[in-house]
Design a protein around this motif. Structure first.
Motif, mmCIF file in Angstrom:
data_model
loop_
_atom_site.group_PDB
_atom_site.id
_atom_site.type_symbol
_atom_site.label_atom_id
_atom_site.label_comp_id
_atom_site.label_asym_id
_atom_site.label_seq_id
_atom_site.Cartn_x
_atom_site.Cartn_y
_atom_site.Cartn_z
ATOM 1 N N VAL A 1 0.979 -0.919 -0.174
ATOM 2 C CA VAL A 1 0.533 0.092 -0.281
ATOM 3 C C VAL A 1 0.487 1.138 0.153
ATOM 4 C CG1 VAL A 1 -2.066 1.320 1.033
ATOM 5 C CG2 VAL A 1 -1.263 -1.448 1.316
ATOM 6 N N VAL A 2 0.627 1.810 -1.142
ATOM 7 C CA VAL A 2 1.536 3.430 -1.325
ATOM 8 C C VAL A 2 0.504 4.327 -0.932
ATOM 9 C CG1 VAL A 2 3.254 5.181 -2.493
ATOM 10 C CG2 VAL A 2 2.801 2.230 -3.305
ATOM 11 N N ASN A 3 -0.078 5.088 0.326
ATOM 12 C CA ASN A 3 -0.018 6.326 0.761
ATOM 13 C C ASN A 3 0.024 7.305 0.482
ATOM 14 O OD1 ASN A 3 -2.325 4.571 2.153
ATOM 15 N ND2 ASN A 3 -0.416 4.108 4.057
ATOM 16 N N CYS A 4 -0.362 8.082 0.015
ATOM 17 C CA CYS A 4 -0.754 9.776 -0.801
ATOM 18 C C CYS A 4 -1.531 10.833 0.964
ATOM 19 C CB CYS A 4 -0.710 9.628 -1.467
ATOM 20 S SG CYS A 4 -0.748 11.740 -2.483
ATOM 21 N N PHE A 5 -0.697 11.297 1.318
ATOM 22 C CA PHE A 5 -1.198 12.738 2.308
ATOM 23 C C PHE A 5 -0.986 13.648 2.190
ATOM 24 C CE2 PHE A 5 0.172 8.717 4.991
ATOM 25 C CZ PHE A 5 -1.321 8.068 5.113
ATOM 26 N N PRO A 6 -1.354 14.689 0.964
ATOM 27 C CA PRO A 6 -0.919 15.718 0.573
ATOM 28 C C PRO A 6 -1.221 17.636 1.434
ATOM 29 C CG PRO A 6 -3.498 15.295 -0.621
ATOM 30 C CD PRO A 6 -2.430 13.700 0.227
ATOM 31 N N PRO A 7 -1.120 18.293 1.584
ATOM 32 C CA PRO A 7 -1.139 19.095 2.199
ATOM 33 C C PRO A 7 -2.697 19.688 3.178
ATOM 34 C CG PRO A 7 0.539 19.998 0.988
ATOM 35 C CD PRO A 7 0.100 18.855 0.389
ATOM 36 N N CYS A 8 -3.364 19.450 3.641
ATOM 37 C CA CYS A 8 -4.016 19.449 4.442
ATOM 38 C C CYS A 8 -4.237 21.138 4.209
ATOM 39 C CB CYS A 8 -4.774 19.021 5.053
ATOM 40 S SG CYS A 8 -6.424 19.283 5.958
ATOM 41 N N PRO A 9 -5.817 21.660 4.228
ATOM 42 C CA PRO A 9 -5.640 23.041 4.509
ATOM 43 C C PRO A 9 -5.950 23.530 5.997
ATOM 44 C CG PRO A 9 -7.736 22.612 3.267
ATOM 45 C CD PRO A 9 -6.454 21.413 2.913
ATOM 46 N N GLU A 10 -6.285 22.385 6.376
ATOM 47 C CA GLU A 10 -6.878 22.404 8.068
ATOM 48 C C GLU A 10 -6.706 21.188 9.113
ATOM 49 O OE1 GLU A 10 -10.391 25.326 8.494
ATOM 50 O OE2 GLU A 10 -11.555 24.128 6.993
ATOM 51 N N PRO A 11 -5.408 20.770 8.837
ATOM 52 C CA PRO A 11 -5.529 19.627 9.120
ATOM 53 C C PRO A 11 -5.648 19.056 10.943
ATOM 54 C CG PRO A 11 -3.065 20.404 9.315
ATOM 55 C CD PRO A 11 -4.674 21.369 9.031
ATOM 56 N N ASP A 12 -6.333 20.610 11.825
ATOM 57 C CA ASP A 12 -6.242 19.864 13.483
ATOM 58 C C ASP A 12 -8.051 19.421 13.410
ATOM 59 O OD1 ASP A 12 -7.034 22.753 12.120
ATOM 60 O OD2 ASP A 12 -7.528 23.237 13.824
ATOM 61 N N LEU A 13 -8.878 19.349 11.868
ATOM 62 C CA LEU A 13 -10.181 19.358 11.629
ATOM 63 C C LEU A 13 -10.057 17.430 11.537
ATOM 64 C CD1 LEU A 13 -11.823 22.074 10.031
ATOM 65 C CD2 LEU A 13 -11.570 21.473 12.539
ATOM 66 N N THR A 14 -8.870 16.741 10.848
ATOM 67 C CA THR A 14 -9.544 15.705 10.145
ATOM 68 C C THR A 14 -7.741 14.949 10.888
ATOM 69 O OG1 THR A 14 -9.946 14.419 7.629
ATOM 70 C CG2 THR A 14 -7.872 15.970 7.832
ATOM 71 N N LEU A 15 -8.071 13.338 9.935
ATOM 72 C CA LEU A 15 -6.704 12.442 10.308
ATOM 73 C C LEU A 15 -6.232 11.782 8.701
ATOM 74 C CD1 LEU A 15 -7.912 10.637 13.023
ATOM 75 C CD2 LEU A 15 -5.332 12.352 13.646
ATOM 76 N N GLY A 16 -5.738 11.656 8.624
ATOM 77 C CA GLY A 16 -5.232 10.987 7.818
ATOM 78 C C GLY A 16 -5.535 9.198 7.387
ATOM 79 N N LEU A 17 -5.641 9.063 8.401
ATOM 80 C CA LEU A 17 -6.111 7.630 8.749
ATOM 81 C C LEU A 17 -6.941 7.181 10.461
ATOM 82 C CD1 LEU A 17 -2.903 5.194 7.077
ATOM 83 C CD2 LEU A 17 -6.171 5.855 6.285
ATOM 84 N N PRO A 18 -7.900 6.183 9.732
ATOM 85 C CA PRO A 18 -8.459 6.392 11.723
ATOM 86 C C PRO A 18 -7.800 5.855 12.543
ATOM 87 C CG PRO A 18 -9.933 4.970 10.121
ATOM 88 C CD PRO A 18 -8.718 6.102 9.507
ATOM 89 N N PRO A 19 -7.969 5.325 13.453
ATOM 90 C CA PRO A 19 -7.390 4.227 14.561
ATOM 91 C C PRO A 19 -7.504 2.936 14.126
ATOM 92 C CG PRO A 19 -8.597 6.409 15.722
ATOM 93 C CD PRO A 19 -9.237 6.580 14.772
ATOM 94 N N HIS A 20 -7.034 2.444 13.664
ATOM 95 C CA HIS A 20 -7.554 0.968 13.444
ATOM 96 C C HIS A 20 -6.051 0.200 13.039
ATOM 97 C CE1 HIS A 20 -4.219 2.586 10.220
ATOM 98 N NE2 HIS A 20 -4.103 1.275 10.137
ATOM 99 N N SER A 21 -6.627 -1.047 13.080
ATOM 100 C CA SER A 21 -5.227 -2.316 13.242
ATOM 101 C C SER A 21 -5.258 -3.143 11.970
ATOM 102 C CB SER A 21 -5.531 -3.041 14.551
ATOM 103 O OG SER A 21 -6.841 -4.301 14.288
ATOM 104 N N ASP A 22 -3.875 -3.661 11.815
ATOM 105 C CA ASP A 22 -3.979 -4.395 10.755
ATOM 106 C C ASP A 22 -3.759 -5.825 10.762
ATOM 107 O OD1 ASP A 22 -3.118 -1.945 9.697
ATOM 108 O OD2 ASP A 22 -0.321 -2.604 9.461
ATOM 109 N N TYR A 23 -4.978 -5.920 10.002
ATOM 110 C CA TYR A 23 -5.309 -7.132 9.388
ATOM 111 C C TYR A 23 -4.344 -8.948 9.583
ATOM 112 C CZ TYR A 23 -5.974 -7.576 5.067
ATOM 113 O OH TYR A 23 -5.713 -7.389 3.218
ATOM 114 N N GLY A 24 -3.925 -8.688 8.945
ATOM 115 C CA GLY A 24 -2.464 -9.672 8.979
ATOM 116 C C GLY A 24 -1.268 -10.191 9.764
ATOM 117 N N PHE A 25 -0.371 -10.667 9.270
ATOM 118 C CA PHE A 25 0.823 -10.655 10.030
ATOM 119 C C PHE A 25 1.395 -10.090 10.733
ATOM 120 C CE2 PHE A 25 -0.760 -15.066 8.883
ATOM 121 C CZ PHE A 25 -1.220 -16.191 9.964
#
Length: 298
Positions: A230-254
């Motif tokens: 997985v290649v992620n792209c997080f471009p500059p955000c105009p209001e980064p204090d209001l959002t997240l790049g990814l939500p809290p999560h766990s990865d399902y594999g090993f």
């Protein structure tokens, strides 16, 4: 009177589906409501988020007399944190830097080129998309992604993006080197679990304290297992204090092997609080996935 921020036309739902890179390129000045998290889910002010130095494992020690100490350190890190960092690993600096560069150039392509790889098929060999799950998310994350299925390589390689011209070659090299590293780490983790649970294994499996035969079967399964890049792209955000790049999560594999850049964006939950992981030069972050966590804590 306070100054009023300039705000262009409100993006449409279809534009949200096109991704945040597309929105960024449109000159967005304020964060659309689609991306604004509820107050309790927004990023916390920096002072409450101390950085965390994860255990750093020198994998060169696996090849010499310090092997047992490295094995124990890996097992302890898996149990205590669920994360650790590795240096002197088998992923070469050139391959890692080449993969990061190819990923940046892919996301720099015109949207029409990137959009060729959009798919709702979770099992497609290549998928370009946005957010965490753009078909189900009520609030979108500020993230675009490119997902590449890596096995079996001869079957999937021709489906990967043809632009940039070197992406297939670079990504295939990165996939091979990270797969080799995964096998080294899984062998060490299995060995470490035996070391730390020797007495328990004697009680449950008399005559097979070391578990070598079982581990051989497991390692063979891993060699023939699936791999996803997985290649992620997080471009500059105009209001980064209001959002997240990814939500809290766990990865399902090993295991997840994470190549960070110099931006401190990765956070993990440790002792009931979210802390920022400090990146280290030429290091990779190793994340224990759900499947492996079950084995570690059973």
């Amino acid at each position: 009177m306070g100054a009023v921020k300039e705000q262009g036309p409100t993006p449409t739902e279809s534009q949200f589906q096109h991704g945040v890179k597309h929105l960024h390129e449109s000159g967005l000045k304020r964060l659309p409501t689609k991306y604004i998290l509820p107050l309790q889910d927004r990023p916390k002010p920096e002072p409450t988020e101390p950085s965390l130095k994860l255990p750093v494992i020198d994998l060169a020690q696996l090849q010499g007399p310090a092997r047992l100490g490295a094995i124990v350190s890996i097992a302890d890190a898996c149990k205590r944190y669920g994360f650790f960092q590795v240096v002197n690993h088998s992923v070469t600096r050139g391959t890692a830097e080449g993969m990061a560069d190819a990923g940046r150039r892919f996301f720099g392509l015109p949207f029409e080129e990137r959009a060729k790889y959009m798919s709702a098929d979770m099992f497609a060999p290549v998928r370009y998309g946005t957010s965490f799950n753009q078909r189900k998310d009520d609030v979108f994350c500020w993230r675009d992604f490119l997902k590449l299925t890596c096995e079996p390589m001869p079957d999937v390689l021709t489906h990967w993006p043809a632009s940039p011209a070197d992406l297939r070659k670079v990504a295939a090299s990165y996939a091979k080197e990270t797969r080799d590293l995964f096998l080294v780490l899984m062998e060490a983790i299995l060995e470490g679990l035996h070391v730390s649970n020797t007495e328990e294994r004697k009680k449950t499996k008399p005559g097979n304290e070391g578990g070598e035969e079982d581990d051989g079967d497991i390692m063979e399964m891993f060699k023939n297992g699936s791999q996803l890049m997985v290649v992620n792209c997080f471009p500059p955000c105009p209001e980064p204090d209001l959002t997240l790049g990814l939500p809290p999560h766990s990865d399902y594999g090993f295991l997840t092997l994470l190549l960070q850049d110099e931006v401190q964006g990765l956070q993990i939950q440790f002792q009931e609080r979210w802390v920022t992981v400090e990146p280290i030069e030429n290091g990779l972050v190793v994340n224990v996935g759900d499947h492996l966590e079950v084995g570690i804590h059973n």
